[in-house]
Design a protein around this motif. Structure first.
Motif, PDB file in Angstrom:
ATOM      1  N   LEU A 181       4.730  -4.023   2.235  1.00 23.06           N
ATOM      2  CA  LEU A 181       4.668  -4.920   1.080  1.00 23.06           C
ATOM      3  C   LEU A 181       3.604  -4.460   0.089  1.00 23.06           C
ATOM      4  O   LEU A 181       3.829  -4.442  -1.124  1.00 23.06           O
ATOM      5  N   LEU A 182       2.440  -4.075   0.599  1.00 25.90           N
ATOM      6  CA  LEU A 182       1.327  -3.667  -0.261  1.00 25.90           C
ATOM      7  C   LEU A 182       1.589  -2.330  -0.946  1.00 25.90           C
ATOM      8  O   LEU A 182       1.053  -2.067  -2.021  1.00 25.90           O
ATOM      9  N   ARG A 183       2.396  -1.493  -0.323  1.00 28.22           N
ATOM     10  CA  ARG A 183       2.723  -0.195  -0.926  1.00 28.22           C
ATOM     11  C   ARG A 183       3.792  -0.312  -2.014  1.00 28.22           C
ATOM     12  O   ARG A 183       3.957   0.602  -2.819  1.00 28.22           O
ATOM     13  N   ASN A 184       4.514  -1.401  -2.007  1.00 27.10           N
ATOM     14  CA  ASN A 184       5.591  -1.587  -2.975  1.00 27.10           C
ATOM     15  C   ASN A 184       5.013  -1.658  -4.389  1.00 27.10           C
ATOM     16  O   ASN A 184       4.256  -2.577  -4.706  1.00 27.10           O
ATOM     17  N   PRO A 185       5.326  -0.723  -5.264  1.00 28.90           N
ATOM     18  CA  PRO A 185       4.739  -0.717  -6.612  1.00 28.90           C
ATOM     19  C   PRO A 185       5.119  -1.933  -7.462  1.00 28.90           C
ATOM     20  O   PRO A 185       4.440  -2.236  -8.435  1.00 28.90           O
ATOM     21  N   SER A 186       6.181  -2.635  -7.056  1.00 33.46           N
ATOM     22  CA  SER A 186       6.593  -3.823  -7.811  1.00 33.46           C
ATOM     23  C   SER A 186       5.996  -5.105  -7.233  1.00 33.46           C
ATOM     24  O   SER A 186       6.277  -6.210  -7.729  1.00 33.46           O
ATOM     25  N   SER A 187       5.180  -4.991  -6.187  1.00 30.69           N
ATOM     26  CA  SER A 187       4.571  -6.169  -5.571  1.00 30.69           C
ATOM     27  C   SER A 187       3.647  -6.886  -6.553  1.00 30.69           C
ATOM     28  O   SER A 187       2.882  -6.255  -7.283  1.00 30.69           O
ATOM     29  N   ARG A 188       3.732  -8.221  -6.549  1.00 30.30           N
ATOM     30  CA  ARG A 188       2.866  -9.040  -7.405  1.00 30.30           C
ATOM     31  C   ARG A 188       1.813  -9.783  -6.588  1.00 30.30           C
ATOM     32  O   ARG A 188       1.088 -10.619  -7.127  1.00 30.30           O
ATOM     33  N   LEU A 189       1.730  -9.461  -5.317  1.00 39.15           N
ATOM     34  CA  LEU A 189       0.795 -10.156  -4.437  1.00 39.15           C
ATOM     35  C   LEU A 189      -0.643  -9.912  -4.882  1.00 39.15           C
ATOM     36  O   LEU A 189      -1.108  -8.777  -4.922  1.00 39.15           O
ATOM     37  N   SER A 190      -1.352 -10.981  -5.204  1.00 38.83           N
ATOM     38  CA  SER A 190      -2.739 -10.859  -5.671  1.00 38.83           C
ATOM     39  C   SER A 190      -3.737 -11.449  -4.679  1.00 38.83           C
ATOM     40  O   SER A 190      -4.931 -11.182  -4.757  1.00 38.83           O
ATOM     41  N   SER A 191      -3.242 -12.274  -3.732  1.00 33.26           N
ATOM     42  CA  SER A 191      -4.134 -12.916  -2.768  1.00 33.26           C
ATOM     43  C   SER A 191      -3.501 -12.901  -1.387  1.00 33.26           C
ATOM     44  O   SER A 191      -2.358 -13.336  -1.211  1.00 33.26           O
TER      45      SER A 191
ATOM     46  N   SER B  19      -2.268  -4.646  -7.594  1.00 34.47           N
ATOM     47  CA  SER B  19      -2.113  -6.094  -7.775  1.00 34.47           C
ATOM     48  C   SER B  19      -3.055  -6.934  -6.920  1.00 34.47           C
ATOM     49  O   SER B  19      -3.521  -7.987  -7.359  1.00 34.47           O
ATOM     50  N   LEU B  20      -3.347  -6.508  -5.683  1.00 36.41           N
ATOM     51  CA  LEU B  20      -4.128  -7.345  -4.771  1.00 36.41           C
ATOM     52  C   LEU B  20      -5.603  -7.364  -5.159  1.00 36.41           C
ATOM     53  O   LEU B  20      -6.274  -6.333  -5.142  1.00 36.41           O
ATOM     54  N   GLN B  21      -6.116  -8.555  -5.473  1.00 33.69           N
ATOM     55  CA  GLN B  21      -7.513  -8.725  -5.863  1.00 33.69           C
ATOM     56  C   GLN B  21      -8.339  -9.415  -4.787  1.00 33.69           C
ATOM     57  O   GLN B  21      -9.521  -9.141  -4.633  1.00 33.69           O
ATOM     58  N   PHE B  22      -7.702 -10.336  -4.052  1.00 34.91           N
ATOM     59  CA  PHE B  22      -8.427 -11.108  -3.031  1.00 34.91           C
ATOM     60  C   PHE B  22      -7.775 -10.894  -1.672  1.00 34.91           C
ATOM     61  O   PHE B  22      -6.561 -10.990  -1.530  1.00 34.91           O
ATOM     62  N   MET B  23      -8.608 -10.616  -0.677  1.00 34.25           N
ATOM     63  CA  MET B  23      -8.124 -10.408   0.682  1.00 34.25           C
ATOM     64  C   MET B  23      -9.177 -10.948   1.649  1.00 34.25           C
ATOM     65  O   MET B  23     -10.316 -10.462   1.666  1.00 34.25           O
TER      66      MET B  23
ATOM     67  N   PHE C  13     -12.277   8.940  -8.398  1.00 42.39           N
ATOM     68  CA  PHE C  13     -11.563   8.435  -9.567  1.00 42.39           C
ATOM     69  C   PHE C  13     -10.268   7.719  -9.176  1.00 42.39           C
ATOM     70  O   PHE C  13      -9.874   6.738  -9.809  1.00 42.39           O
ATOM     71  N   SER C  14      -9.615   8.191  -8.117  1.00 43.69           N
ATOM     72  CA  SER C  14      -8.335   7.608  -7.705  1.00 43.69           C
ATOM     73  C   SER C  14      -8.480   6.577  -6.587  1.00 43.69           C
ATOM     74  O   SER C  14      -7.486   6.153  -5.993  1.00 43.69           O
ATOM     75  N   SER C  15      -9.701   6.145  -6.288  1.00 43.40           N
ATOM     76  CA  SER C  15      -9.915   5.103  -5.284  1.00 43.40           C
ATOM     77  C   SER C  15      -9.348   3.773  -5.782  1.00 43.40           C
ATOM     78  O   SER C  15      -8.909   3.655  -6.923  1.00 43.40           O
ATOM     79  N   ASN C  16      -9.375   2.762  -4.915  1.00 44.07           N
ATOM     80  CA  ASN C  16      -8.888   1.434  -5.312  1.00 44.07           C
ATOM     81  C   ASN C  16      -9.932   0.741  -6.190  1.00 44.07           C
ATOM     82  O   ASN C  16     -11.069   0.528  -5.762  1.00 44.07           O
ATOM     83  N   HIS C  17      -9.539   0.378  -7.410  1.00 44.23           N
ATOM     84  CA  HIS C  17     -10.445  -0.305  -8.336  1.00 44.23           C
ATOM     85  C   HIS C  17      -9.968  -1.717  -8.644  1.00 44.23           C
ATOM     86  O   HIS C  17     -10.459  -2.354  -9.579  1.00 44.23           O
ATOM     87  N   THR C  18      -9.002  -2.204  -7.850  1.00 48.96           N
ATOM     88  CA  THR C  18      -8.396  -3.517  -8.082  1.00 48.96           C
ATOM     89  C   THR C  18      -8.955  -4.593  -7.158  1.00 48.96           C
ATOM     90  O   THR C  18      -9.215  -5.719  -7.576  1.00 48.96           O
ATOM     91  N   LEU C  19      -9.139  -4.255  -5.888  1.00 47.38           N
ATOM     92  CA  LEU C  19      -9.618  -5.223  -4.897  1.00 47.38           C
ATOM     93  C   LEU C  19     -11.036  -5.669  -5.233  1.00 47.38           C
ATOM     94  O   LEU C  19     -11.941  -4.840  -5.370  1.00 47.38           O
ATOM     95  N   GLU C  20     -11.239  -6.995  -5.365  1.00 52.99           N
ATOM     96  CA  GLU C  20     -12.537  -7.518  -5.793  1.00 52.99           C
ATOM     97  C   GLU C  20     -13.238  -8.369  -4.741  1.00 52.99           C
ATOM     98  O   GLU C  20     -14.437  -8.614  -4.842  1.00 52.99           O
ATOM     99  N   CYS C  21     -12.509  -8.851  -3.736  1.00 55.52           N
ATOM    100  CA  CYS C  21     -13.129  -9.745  -2.753  1.00 55.52           C
ATOM    101  C   CYS C  21     -12.440  -9.598  -1.401  1.00 55.52           C
ATOM    102  O   CYS C  21     -11.217  -9.484  -1.320  1.00 55.52           O
ATOM    103  N   LEU C  22     -13.239  -9.604  -0.334  1.00 58.84           N
ATOM    104  CA  LEU C  22     -12.704  -9.562   1.024  1.00 58.84           C
ATOM    105  C   LEU C  22     -13.119 -10.801   1.806  1.00 58.84           C
ATOM    106  O   LEU C  22     -13.256 -10.760   3.021  1.00 58.84           O
ATOM    107  N   GLY C  23     -13.338 -11.903   1.107  1.00 57.33           N
ATOM    108  CA  GLY C  23     -13.722 -13.148   1.752  1.00 57.33           C
ATOM    109  C   GLY C  23     -15.210 -13.419   1.632  1.00 57.33           C
ATOM    110  O   GLY C  23     -15.995 -12.569   1.218  1.00 57.33           O
ATOM    111  N   SER C  24     -15.606 -14.619   2.030  1.00 53.54           N
ATOM    112  CA  SER C  24     -17.005 -15.039   1.873  1.00 53.54           C
ATOM    113  C   SER C  24     -17.945 -14.308   2.815  1.00 53.54           C
ATOM    114  O   SER C  24     -19.106 -14.068   2.503  1.00 53.54           O
ATOM    115  N   ASN C  25     -17.454 -13.950   3.997  1.00 51.26           N
ATOM    116  CA  ASN C  25     -18.277 -13.218   4.962  1.00 51.26           C
ATOM    117  C   ASN C  25     -17.982 -11.730   4.858  1.00 51.26           C
ATOM    118  O   ASN C  25     -16.876 -11.283   5.171  1.00 51.26           O
TER     119      ASN C  25
END
Length: 233
Positions: free
Chosen positions: A32-42, A67-71, A100-112
């Motif tokens: 699902l996460l590899r799918n370029p059309s995925s809209r999953l953000s959380s 697309s994924l920002q919160f995990m 340069f090609s690392s993930n720059h979208t993911l912003e949070c991996l939870g409170s802990n």
């Protein structure tokens, strides 16, 4: 997960908290996460009995995800292997190109921050992801950039250090640049020893001219443009 992927292609949020996710389900999530059309953000995977192998599978799947920002990954069974997988995902320091090609979208991996990557997630906190990519390159490869692009990059760096923007990302970038500049000056004095020499070295005169005409009102975008040009050569 396979059913969700087939029936809800436009899914933006998925909560699997407190479920026992095995490797098979992790592979389905990875698809699902590899799918370029995925809209999953959380994606909430809090307390899902996942191990390091699951972390490696998910991190690999997120390499090109936009697309994924919160995990949420708290209360799982991760060790140093899992932490390394996500650290490399967020900032692969093995080369300029990989950073340069690392993930720059993911912003949070939870409170802990059990994966101990909060400092890397903080580098992604901007809507301008290309600028964030360039900032990571500057932060971890400045000395290499100077070798690759030549000393003409120095006026751009100095201009960026003098910029007046107040946003936290820009201020952090300036601190990183200043620290790197001290290191460069201390370890490579040859870059500066010909400044007063009259030997016809055009590069040297370009530095002097750039520093003399420098205005301290530029932004990180000036450095980004310079780096973009250098990386595209």
């Amino acid at each position: 997960v396979w059913t969700i992927q087939r029936c809800c292609p436009d899914l933006e949020e998925l909560n699997l908290q407190d479920t026992n996710i095995g490797h098979r389900s992790c592979n389905a999530l990875a698809s699902l996460l590899r799918n370029p059309s995925s809209r999953l953000s959380s994606l909430d995977l809090w307390s899902c009995s996942m191990d390091d192998d699951c972390a490696v599978i998910l991190a690999d799947a997120l390499r090109h995800n936009k697309s994924l920002q919160f995990m949420s990954l708290g209360r799982n069974n991760f060790t140093a292997k899992g932490r390394k997988a996500f650290s490399t995902l967020l900032c692969n320091k093995s080369s300029i190109e990989e950073t340069f090609s690392s993930n720059h979208t993911l912003e949070c991996l939870g409170s802990n921050d059990e994966l101990s990557v909060h400092h890397l997630l903080a580098l992604n906190l901007s809507d301008d992801k290309r600028a964030m990519a360039m900032n990571k390159v500057v932060k971890f490869h400045l000395s290499e950039l100077l070798v690759i692009m030549g000393v003409k990059l120095l006026p751009n760096i100095m201009t960026t250090l003098g910029a007046k923007q107040k946003d936290s990302c820009h201020e952090q970038c300036k601190r990183d640049l200043l620290s790197a500049m001290f290191s460069i000056v201390r370890n490579t004095p040859a870059l500066f020893q010909y400044v007063s020499a009259d030997d016809g070295n055009q590069d040297v005169f370009d530095i002097v001219d750039g520093l003399e005409k420098m205005r301290f009102d530029a932004s990180v975008s000036d450095l980004t443009v310079a780096l973009d040009r250098g990386l595209s050569v």
